[in-house]
Design an enzyme around this catalytic site. Structure first.
Site, short mmCIF file in Angstrom:
data_model
loop_
_atom_site.label_atom_id
_atom_site.label_comp_id
_atom_site.label_asym_id
_atom_site.label_seq_id
_atom_site.Cartn_x
_atom_site.Cartn_y
_atom_site.Cartn_z
N THR A 164 95.36 49.43 34.63
CA THR A 164 95.61 49.70 33.22
C THR A 164 97.11 49.77 32.94
O THR A 164 97.90 50.11 33.83
CB THR A 164 94.95 51.04 32.78
OG1 THR A 164 95.10 51.18 31.36
CG2 THR A 164 95.55 52.25 33.46
N ASN B 205 97.74 51.50 30.10
CA ASN B 205 97.63 52.57 29.11
C ASN B 205 97.83 53.91 29.83
O ASN B 205 96.98 54.35 30.62
CB ASN B 205 96.23 52.47 28.46
CG ASN B 205 96.01 53.51 27.40
OD1 ASN B 205 96.43 54.65 27.53
ND2 ASN B 205 95.31 53.12 26.35
N GLY C 237 97.69 56.88 28.71
CA GLY C 237 96.70 57.90 28.34
C GLY C 237 95.46 57.81 29.22
O GLY C 237 94.95 58.81 29.73
N LYS C 238 94.99 56.58 29.42
CA LYS C 238 93.83 56.37 30.30
C LYS C 238 94.17 56.83 31.72
O LYS C 238 93.38 57.50 32.38
CB LYS C 238 93.49 54.88 30.40
CG LYS C 238 92.68 54.31 29.29
CD LYS C 238 92.30 52.88 29.68
CE LYS C 238 91.72 52.10 28.54
NZ LYS C 238 91.37 50.72 28.93
N ASP D 140 87.30 49.16 30.09
CA ASP D 140 87.43 48.64 28.73
C ASP D 140 86.69 49.60 27.82
O ASP D 140 85.58 50.04 28.13
CB ASP D 140 86.88 47.22 28.61
CG ASP D 140 87.50 46.52 27.40
OD1 ASP D 140 88.74 46.50 27.30
OD2 ASP D 140 86.74 46.01 26.56
N GLY E 258 95.50 57.19 21.56
CA GLY E 258 94.67 56.28 20.76
C GLY E 258 94.18 56.93 19.46
O GLY E 258 94.94 57.55 18.71
N ASP F 271 92.27 59.44 19.10
CA ASP F 271 91.82 60.83 19.31
C ASP F 271 92.02 61.73 18.09
O ASP F 271 91.13 62.53 17.77
CB ASP F 271 92.52 61.43 20.53
CG ASP F 271 91.87 61.00 21.84
OD1 ASP F 271 90.74 60.47 21.79
OD2 ASP F 271 92.48 61.18 22.90
N LYS G 292 88.35 67.89 26.31
CA LYS G 292 87.96 66.50 26.01
C LYS G 292 87.01 65.97 27.09
O LYS G 292 86.06 65.25 26.80
CB LYS G 292 89.20 65.60 25.88
CG LYS G 292 88.84 64.15 25.55
CD LYS G 292 90.03 63.21 25.38
CE LYS G 292 89.53 61.77 25.20
NZ LYS G 292 90.58 60.75 25.14
N ARG H 125 84.78 58.36 28.48
CA ARG H 125 85.38 58.03 29.79
C ARG H 125 84.93 59.02 30.86
O ARG H 125 84.63 58.64 31.99
CB ARG H 125 86.92 58.03 29.65
CG ARG H 125 87.67 57.60 30.91
CD ARG H 125 89.10 57.21 30.59
NE ARG H 125 89.15 56.07 29.70
CZ ARG H 125 89.39 56.15 28.38
NH1 ARG H 125 89.64 57.31 27.82
NH2 ARG H 125 89.37 55.07 27.63
P1 ITT Z 1 94.33 48.52 29.37
O1 ITT Z 1 93.54 47.31 28.90
O2 ITT Z 1 95.64 48.15 29.98
O3 ITT Z 1 93.52 49.47 30.19
P2 ITT Z 1 94.25 49.18 26.55
O4 ITT Z 1 94.78 50.30 25.72
O5 ITT Z 1 94.56 47.77 26.08
O6 ITT Z 1 94.75 49.38 28.05
P3 ITT Z 1 91.47 48.69 26.02
O7 ITT Z 1 91.62 47.23 25.93
O8 ITT Z 1 90.28 49.24 26.74
O9 ITT Z 1 92.71 49.38 26.72
O10 ITT Z 1 91.53 49.28 24.55
C1 ITT Z 1 90.95 50.46 24.25
C2 ITT Z 1 91.55 51.01 22.97
O11 ITT Z 1 90.53 51.86 22.40
C3 ITT Z 1 92.74 51.91 23.28
O12 ITT Z 1 93.97 51.21 23.18
C4 ITT Z 1 92.60 52.99 22.22
O13 ITT Z 1 93.16 52.57 21.01
C5 ITT Z 1 91.09 53.09 22.06
N1 ITT Z 1 90.54 54.12 22.97
C6 ITT Z 1 89.85 53.95 24.11
N2 ITT Z 1 89.55 55.12 24.69
C7 ITT Z 1 90.08 56.06 23.89
C8 ITT Z 1 90.14 57.46 23.94
O14 ITT Z 1 89.62 58.15 24.96
N3 ITT Z 1 90.76 58.09 22.95
C9 ITT Z 1 91.29 57.43 21.93
N4 ITT Z 1 91.32 56.10 21.79
C10 ITT Z 1 90.71 55.42 22.79
#
Ligand code: ITT
Length: 223
Positions: free
Chosen positions: A42, A44, A46-47, A99, A179, A181, A201, A207
């Site tokens: 990832t 991201n 936050g993830k 995803d 994101g 949240d 959370k 997740r």
């Molecule tokens: P990676 O693909 O690099 O993992 P990404 O942010 O592009 O990062 P995704 O394609 O899975 O990941 O997009 C998921 C989006 O959905 C993310 O950018 C957030 O805007 C939203 N999202 C997913 N999980 C969330 C959460 O737990 N809290 C808030 N928003 C979330």
């Protein structure tokens, strides 16, 4: 096979302890046994923070790696698999891809797998979603979805899914998490994910639920 009982091992362990304690700290670190590594595919942060917490009990060394692949899949599962398998091919290590997205019932599940692509920054993505909901009668029922793909060399890729139902609210509440949240209200708590500390959370999140299924399946036990 020869079995070893704990008491026969103890004198050796004590000698090892003494040897380690005489060495400078850097050598002491090198002597600890390596933990199995798991790549978290990832970009991201936050993830990544959430996985460090959710998978802590697995005793693995988590390594972040952003594959930057095009998310051309039509489902969460396809995109999660693309991320995990790209990371496995490039690192040679067991890899986890996630995803996820937010689906609003009144918008027929939009933005869904396009949740990360609604705008250039998260602030703009959240504003764009709220803009599209203007004039739509509330409650704006919604769900978060997360699919985890685990790609281990020599094994079939495994998938684990989790969801969290709730409601999108028009005002931004709290600054925790990432994101969407701050606009996602969790039923029965009176709080958005943005108002919850990580340990709260994880009681409800999509997740956390997917990660629990992964742990309960024992999929991380033999890496
Ligand atoms: P990676 O693909 O690099 O993992 P990404 O942010 O592009 O990062 P995704 O394609 O899975 O990941 O997009 C998921 C989006 O959905 C993310 O950018 C957030 O805007 C939203 N999202 C997913 N999980 C969330 C959460 O737990 N809290 C808030 N928003 C979330």
């Amino acid at each position: 096979m020869r079995s070893l009982c704990c008491s026969s091992l103890r004198p050796d362990l004590n000698r090892l302890d003494r040897r380690i304690s005489r060495q400078p700290p850097s050598h002491r670190r090198q002597r600890l046994p390596d933990r199995p590594r798991l790549v978290i595919a990832t970009g991201n942060t936050g993830k990544l923070r959430e996985y460090r917490d959710l998978l802590a009990e697995a005793g693995l060394d988590l390594v972040a790696f952003d594959t930057e692949i095009d998310e051309v899949g039509e489902t969460y599962a396809e995109n999660a698999r693309l991320k995990a398998e790209a990371a496995r091919e490039r690192s040679g290590l067991p890899s986890l891809g996630d995803d996820s997205g937010l689906e609003v019932d009144a918008l027929d599940g939009f933005p869904g797998i396009r949740s990360a692509r609604l705008g250039p920054s998260q602030k703009e993505r959240t504003a764009e979603l709220l803009q599209r909901l203007q004039g739509v009668p509330r409650p704006w029922n919604a769900r978060f979805v997360c699919v985890i793909a685990l790609a281990v060399p020599g094994r079939d890729t495994q998938l684990f899914e989790g969801e969290c139902r709730g409601e999108v609210v028009p005002e931004w509440r709290g600054e925790a998490g990432f994101g969407y949240d701050p606009i996602f209200l969790v039923p029965g708590t009176g709080k958005t994910f943005g108002e919850m500390p990580p340990e709260e959370k994880r009681k409800y999140s999509h997740r956390a639920r997917a990660a629990r299924r992964l742990l309960e399946a024992g999929a991380l036990k033999r890496l």
